[in-house]
Scaffold this active site. Structure first.
Site, PDB file in Angstrom:
ATOM      1  N   GLU A 141     -10.461 -52.458   2.601  1.00  0.00           N
ATOM      2  CA  GLU A 141     -10.984 -53.789   2.866  1.00  0.00           C
ATOM      3  C   GLU A 141     -11.438 -54.472   1.561  1.00  0.00           C
ATOM      4  OE1 GLU A 141     -13.855 -53.557   5.932  1.00  0.00           O
ATOM      5  OE2 GLU A 141     -14.114 -55.743   6.002  1.00  0.00           O
ATOM      6  N   ARG A 169     -12.831 -35.028   6.359  1.00  0.00           N
ATOM      7  CA  ARG A 169     -12.877 -34.622   7.765  1.00  0.00           C
ATOM      8  C   ARG A 169     -11.558 -34.013   8.227  1.00  0.00           C
ATOM      9  NH1 ARG A 169     -16.012 -39.268   7.498  1.00  0.00           N
ATOM     10  NH2 ARG A 169     -14.122 -40.471   7.838  1.00  0.00           N
TER      11      ARG A 169
HETATM   12  P1  AMP Z   1      -7.782 -45.647   7.974  1.00  0.00           P
HETATM   13  O1  AMP Z   1      -8.342 -46.998   8.251  1.00  0.00           O
HETATM   14  O2  AMP Z   1      -6.804 -45.191   9.038  1.00  0.00           O
HETATM   15  O3  AMP Z   1      -7.194 -45.547   6.585  1.00  0.00           O
HETATM   16  O4  AMP Z   1      -9.014 -44.656   8.048  1.00  0.00           O
HETATM   17  C1  AMP Z   1      -9.732 -44.304   6.917  1.00  0.00           C
HETATM   18  C2  AMP Z   1     -10.503 -43.010   7.124  1.00  0.00           C
HETATM   19  O5  AMP Z   1     -11.725 -43.322   7.744  1.00  0.00           O
HETATM   20  C3  AMP Z   1      -9.787 -41.975   7.962  1.00  0.00           C
HETATM   21  O6  AMP Z   1      -9.843 -40.758   7.266  1.00  0.00           O
HETATM   22  C4  AMP Z   1     -10.580 -41.899   9.240  1.00  0.00           C
HETATM   23  O7  AMP Z   1     -10.852 -40.552   9.525  1.00  0.00           O
HETATM   24  C5  AMP Z   1     -11.875 -42.622   8.953  1.00  0.00           C
HETATM   25  N1  AMP Z   1     -12.228 -43.591   9.997  1.00  0.00           N
HETATM   26  C6  AMP Z   1     -11.886 -44.894  10.025  1.00  0.00           C
HETATM   27  N2  AMP Z   1     -12.413 -45.520  11.097  1.00  0.00           N
HETATM   28  C7  AMP Z   1     -13.106 -44.571  11.763  1.00  0.00           C
HETATM   29  C8  AMP Z   1     -13.892 -44.576  12.972  1.00  0.00           C
HETATM   30  N3  AMP Z   1     -14.051 -45.683  13.720  1.00  0.00           N
HETATM   31  N4  AMP Z   1     -14.454 -43.420  13.361  1.00  0.00           N
HETATM   32  C9  AMP Z   1     -14.299 -42.303  12.628  1.00  0.00           C
HETATM   33  N5  AMP Z   1     -13.588 -42.236  11.488  1.00  0.00           N
HETATM   34  C10 AMP Z   1     -13.002 -43.350  11.058  1.00  0.00           C
END
Ligand code: AMP
Length: 172
Positions: free
Chosen positions: A96, A59
């Protein structure tokens, strides 16, 4: 910004129960919202001399490409393992359940570059922290980090090194 916010779709229990997924496809498909995103992201970095924008699969490729184009910079993908064809650098980070791995081409960034690393959403920060680590190994002049959406309650910023400037267009 209110216009962009109005186009973000909250998807409940995706990809699993309890998560509210911030869906940006409804922003990107709207010509006006897409235009505003490109403009607003680029305004954050107009005077910074940015030479490369790094986008995180998948994304982060959308906003990252638009930002690179607006700034007259190059675009560099960070991808899941085994996708990039040439020599890569690899970083792993904790999810996780177990570990995840991301890669970048070894010759993607030089010491002369000023880099923005972009992803769509900052959640726990694990993905971006690994991406920063990858880019740092190529020793660019400066690293900025950018998101369209920051989920502040998850405190993802805390995982990112203090010497990178972090911006996000929309905070929840
Ligand atoms: P992170 O937990 O910051 O490592 O996020 C992991 C990936 O998942 C990132 O690329 C975010 O774009 C996506 N992501 C995590 N949580 C969400 C959410 N609630 N909505 C949309 N994208 C998410």
């Amino acid at each position: 910004m209110e216009y962009i916010k109005s186009k973000i779709r909250d998807v409940y229990d995706f990809p699993k129960k309890g998560i509210v997924f911030k869906d940006l496809t409804t922003v990107f498909k709207d010509p006006r919202a897409l235009h505003i995103i490109g403009w607003d992201l680029s305004q954050l970095y107009r005077d910074k001399g940015v030479t490369k924008v790094v986008g995180i699969e998948s994304r982060g490729f959308i906003g990252g490409s638009i930002l690179a184009f607006e700034l007259g910079a190059g675009f560099v993908p960070v991808r899941k393992p085994g996708k990039l064809p040439a020599d890569t650098l690899t970083a792993s980070y904790d999810k996780e359940y177990g570990k995840d791995v991301i890669e970048i081409h070894r010759d993607a960034i030089t010491e002369d570059d000023i880099v923005v690393i972009h992803d769509d959403v900052l959640a726990t920060g694990g993905t971006m922290a690994a991406a920063v680590e990858l880019v740092k190994r190529m020793n660019p002049r400066k690293i900025y980090v950018n998101f369209i959406i920051e989920l502040s309650a998850l405190e993802g910023r805390k995982l990112l090194p203090a010497d990178v400037e972090v911006t996000s267009l929309i905070k929840y």
